[in-house]
Design a protein around this motif. Sequence first.
Motif, PDB file in Angstrom:
ATOM      1  N   ILE A 122       0.845  -1.194   0.000  1.00 18.99           N
ATOM      2  CA  ILE A 122       0.000   0.000   0.000  1.00 18.99           C
ATOM      3  C   ILE A 122       0.882   1.246   0.000  1.00 18.99           C
ATOM      4  O   ILE A 122       1.768   1.396   0.819  1.00 18.99           O
ATOM      5  N   ASP A 123       0.655   2.070  -0.989  1.00 19.03           N
ATOM      6  CA  ASP A 123       1.430   3.302  -1.224  1.00 19.03           C
ATOM      7  C   ASP A 123       0.522   4.445  -0.803  1.00 19.03           C
ATOM      8  O   ASP A 123      -0.550   4.634  -1.372  1.00 19.03           O
ATOM      9  N   PHE A 124       0.898   5.132   0.243  1.00 12.49           N
ATOM     10  CA  PHE A 124       0.039   6.231   0.701  1.00 12.49           C
ATOM     11  C   PHE A 124       0.870   7.348   1.305  1.00 12.49           C
ATOM     12  O   PHE A 124       2.062   7.180   1.542  1.00 12.49           O
ATOM     13  N   PRO A 127       4.170  12.378   0.018  1.00 13.59           N
ATOM     14  CA  PRO A 127       4.264  13.799  -0.300  1.00 13.59           C
ATOM     15  C   PRO A 127       5.491  14.090  -1.167  1.00 13.59           C
ATOM     16  O   PRO A 127       6.344  13.225  -1.352  1.00 13.59           O
ATOM     17  N   ASN A 128       5.547  15.290  -1.667  1.00 14.61           N
ATOM     18  CA  ASN A 128       6.671  15.688  -2.507  1.00 14.61           C
ATOM     19  C   ASN A 128       7.600  16.595  -1.731  1.00 14.61           C
ATOM     20  O   ASN A 128       7.154  17.479  -1.001  1.00 14.61           O
ATOM     21  N   VAL A 129       8.876  16.380  -1.915  1.00 18.17           N
ATOM     22  CA  VAL A 129       9.852  17.225  -1.248  1.00 18.17           C
ATOM     23  C   VAL A 129       9.839  18.596  -1.910  1.00 18.17           C
ATOM     24  O   VAL A 129       9.965  18.698  -3.133  1.00 18.17           O
ATOM     25  N   GLY A 136      -4.574  17.151   0.685  1.00 19.23           N
ATOM     26  CA  GLY A 136      -4.743  15.861   0.020  1.00 19.23           C
ATOM     27  C   GLY A 136      -3.765  14.827   0.559  1.00 19.23           C
ATOM     28  O   GLY A 136      -4.106  13.666   0.715  1.00 19.23           O
ATOM     29  N   HIS A 137      -2.552  15.265   0.849  1.00 17.94           N
ATOM     30  CA  HIS A 137      -1.580  14.319   1.401  1.00 17.94           C
ATOM     31  C   HIS A 137      -1.970  13.874   2.806  1.00 17.94           C
ATOM     32  O   HIS A 137      -1.719  12.740   3.196  1.00 17.94           O
ATOM     33  N   LEU A 138      -2.606  14.779   3.551  1.00 19.64           N
ATOM     34  CA  LEU A 138      -3.080  14.391   4.879  1.00 19.64           C
ATOM     35  C   LEU A 138      -4.187  13.348   4.732  1.00 19.64           C
ATOM     36  O   LEU A 138      -4.210  12.348   5.441  1.00 19.64           O
ATOM     37  N   ASN A 330       9.835  10.493 -16.866  1.00 23.60           N
ATOM     38  CA  ASN A 330       8.819  11.247 -16.122  1.00 23.60           C
ATOM     39  C   ASN A 330       8.153  10.387 -15.044  1.00 23.60           C
ATOM     40  O   ASN A 330       8.592   9.276 -14.755  1.00 23.60           O
ATOM     41  N   TYR A 331       7.083  10.942 -14.491  1.00 21.13           N
ATOM     42  CA  TYR A 331       6.310  10.273 -13.434  1.00 21.13           C
ATOM     43  C   TYR A 331       5.846   8.899 -13.906  1.00 21.13           C
ATOM     44  O   TYR A 331       5.873   7.929 -13.150  1.00 21.13           O
ATOM     45  N   ALA A 332       5.453   8.829 -15.176  1.00 22.08           N
ATOM     46  CA  ALA A 332       4.967   7.563 -15.732  1.00 22.08           C
ATOM     47  C   ALA A 332       6.067   6.507 -15.716  1.00 22.08           C
ATOM     48  O   ALA A 332       5.841   5.367 -15.295  1.00 22.08           O
ATOM     49  N   THR A 334       8.765   6.331 -13.872  1.00 27.14           N
ATOM     50  CA  THR A 334       9.050   5.927 -12.490  1.00 27.14           C
ATOM     51  C   THR A 334       7.990   4.979 -11.956  1.00 27.14           C
ATOM     52  O   THR A 334       8.288   4.003 -11.284  1.00 27.14           O
ATOM     53  N   ASP A 335       6.745   5.278 -12.280  1.00 29.21           N
ATOM     54  CA  ASP A 335       5.676   4.442 -11.743  1.00 29.21           C
ATOM     55  C   ASP A 335       5.649   3.054 -12.375  1.00 29.21           C
ATOM     56  O   ASP A 335       5.250   2.092 -11.721  1.00 29.21           O
ATOM     57  N   ILE A 336       6.069   2.948 -13.618  1.00 33.40           N
ATOM     58  CA  ILE A 336       6.154   1.609 -14.227  1.00 33.40           C
ATOM     59  C   ILE A 336       7.225   0.800 -13.496  1.00 33.40           C
ATOM     60  O   ILE A 336       7.017  -0.363 -13.132  1.00 33.40           O
ATOM     61  N   ARG A 368      -7.383  13.488  -8.861  1.00 38.22           N
ATOM     62  CA  ARG A 368      -6.787  14.044 -10.071  1.00 38.22           C
ATOM     63  C   ARG A 368      -5.839  13.082 -10.780  1.00 38.22           C
ATOM     64  O   ARG A 368      -5.446  13.331 -11.919  1.00 38.22           O
ATOM     65  N   GLN A 369      -5.476  11.994 -10.128  1.00 35.64           N
ATOM     66  CA  GLN A 369      -4.545  11.067 -10.772  1.00 35.64           C
ATOM     67  C   GLN A 369      -5.235   9.823 -11.350  1.00 35.64           C
ATOM     68  O   GLN A 369      -4.574   8.838 -11.682  1.00 35.64           O
ATOM     69  N   GLN A 370      -6.545   9.886 -11.491  1.00 30.80           N
ATOM     70  CA  GLN A 370      -7.260   8.698 -11.987  1.00 30.80           C
ATOM     71  C   GLN A 370      -6.779   8.250 -13.355  1.00 30.80           C
ATOM     72  O   GLN A 370      -6.566   7.056 -13.595  1.00 30.80           O
TER      73      GLN A 370
HETATM   74  N1  ARG Z   1       3.902  12.207  -4.887  1.00 31.88           N
HETATM   75  C1  ARG Z   1       2.644  12.069  -5.563  1.00 31.88           C
HETATM   76  C2  ARG Z   1       1.817  13.322  -5.358  1.00 31.88           C
HETATM   77  O1  ARG Z   1       1.988  14.017  -4.415  1.00 31.88           O
HETATM   78  C3  ARG Z   1       1.859  10.861  -5.103  1.00 31.88           C
HETATM   79  C4  ARG Z   1       2.535   9.550  -5.401  1.00 31.88           C
HETATM   80  C5  ARG Z   1       1.590   8.410  -5.409  1.00 31.88           C
HETATM   81  N2  ARG Z   1       2.230   7.170  -5.710  1.00 31.88           N
HETATM   82  C6  ARG Z   1       2.682   6.783  -6.892  1.00 31.88           C
HETATM   83  N3  ARG Z   1       3.244   5.605  -6.996  1.00 31.88           N
HETATM   84  N4  ARG Z   1       2.515   7.526  -7.964  1.00 31.88           N
HETATM   85  O2  ARG Z   1       0.940  13.609  -6.141  1.00 31.88           O
END
Ligand code: ARG
Length: 598
Positions: A122-124, A127-129, A136-138, A330-332, A334-336, A368-370
């Motif tokens: 579970i990834d929850f 947050p972003n540095v 939303g992160h809370l 990109n984000y994609a 990394t997520d793969i 927003r990430q659907q």
């Molecule tokens: N850091 C991202 C954001 O704040 C959420 C990451 C969620 N996890 C993932 N594997 N993409 O929007």
Amino acid sequence: MLELASELGQKAAAALAAHLGSPPDFPVELTVVRAGKPEFGDLQISGCLQLAKQHQRPPRELAERVASALRGHAALTKVEVAGPGFVNLHLANGWLAAHLAKRAEDPKLGLRPIGQGQRLVIDFSSPNVAKPMHIGHLRSTIIGDALQRTLRALGYEVIADNHLGDWGTQFGKLIVAYRRWLDAAAYAADPVAELLRLYVKFGEEEEQQRGEHGRASPGEAEEETGPAPPILEEARRELVKLQAGDPENRALWQKFIADSRHVFAAVYERLGVRFDHWLGESAYHAMLPRVVEDLTGRGIAVESRGAKVVFLEEEKLPPFIVQKSDGGYNYATTDIATLAVRTGVPPWAYMPAGPFDAQRVLVVTDERQQLHFKQLFAVGRRLGITASLEHVWFGLMRMAEGTIKTREGNVIHLAELLDEAERRATRAAGEHNPDLGEAERKEIGRVVGLGAVKYNDLSKDRQTLVTFSWDKALSLDGNTAPYLQYAYARICSILRKADPSPSRAAIELTLPTERDLALRLLAFPEAVEQVGRSARPHLLCDYLFELATTFSNFYASAPVLKAETAPLRASRLALTALVARTLREGLGLLGIEVLDRM
Ligand code: ARG
């Protein structure tokens, strides 16, 4: 009750199958649900209606078959066919009493290990540095934590992973801004806030330079608006240096991450949230060239206008860009890589940890990430991932007017929100009970304040929009944490007065409100399993709220300490004790503490 429901459902299905001459693809179990109204009994089977249509028989004929197969079952006192073809089931008090006695002895309160042998990531929170950590992160932290606790209780081997956003173009900007405008004292006090200020300041400077250099028409992408502002060029150079391993830039990057992690960790500590890993985006960085090579080598990604893209026409989704035309990932991408590591499919070489070989992967983010996750999971399927991939998304939360000072957008200082919650709950505790000492009041304030903030996030269907207001979250009436926490404390005080109370008692169900309470108590495992399957914690909140209100109806109509007879008193005390345990366990699964005295 779960076992009984499936036993009855199977019996019903078998009787119908025999009646209809064993048709192919016949269900092995009919669904048994809680009856909607007391006059319909306790449980109900409605499946005969649909099966009658499919097999062209009168529905009441099928319902009669089911009823006669179930009549005489030891758990049932009455089985009736009602309406167009429902079967209503009435449970025997003796059966309820026996099961409650068993429940009272069970340290797990009837929870079944439905996740045993299954690994789940579970990834929850994630947050972003140095980018805004917003409410939303809370929400992600609170919902994710409730899920991890619930899933562990159901026997899953849970790996909780904080997928920190610790890699990306913001670091070039930050390095430039840090060197130019750092306020060292502010950084020392709160590095996350200062990094955010620097990030915002960079944006303002960039805007200003853009103005000076002539602005292209709005709507055009950054790349196409002519020369980039010098400060942006500078940030790009610093980013390239960072990526090439320049020691000074790397040291700064590491410092930003370490200091931010420290601030995040303090919030988690306060919320009682734990992670097994903090595998941020940077952990996967070295894998990315391999990922793209693998995707192109297998024909999953193709070249398109200089970029590497996975076309998802079959799934009716827009293309997923896995490498930009400038060669960047990109984000994609990394997520793969992340998904491959989590599920243990290639390419997971250079993996930071794992592979985890999970059978279920849950990612908790806002709505927003659907699209991103639909695309990602579609690519996952093409890579041969068979695990259950679930995007646990939630609606955005609005802060009601005047709730808390917000920075730009929905950015809040999380610690301030929690401070405010504790302050308000401490004050309310003092008003509620003026005899409390200072330390006690503070502890109540802490437990209730944090509980209120968490429960407010958990109690509504996560896919709806939530408005946060202090009055609602801290209210002592209605479906709130304070209501449940005070109900729990009240029950504890009843139990204290009964001391010494009999540890074991035969349950007697003499009043309708007593019977209602028995039924609610037995339904706890059902509610928890539903949360585990659907990743919707509000179902457990609904259950707990209903349990508490059912208890209060019971208590209003059935004398407990002054029950007519000693066995009845013992029985009611046993029910009361079971309510207390169920509330405490249930709130615990949501990450919410209780106190025996308030
Ligand atoms: N850091 C991202 C954001 O704040 C959420 C990451 C969620 N996890 C993932 N594997 N993409 O929007």
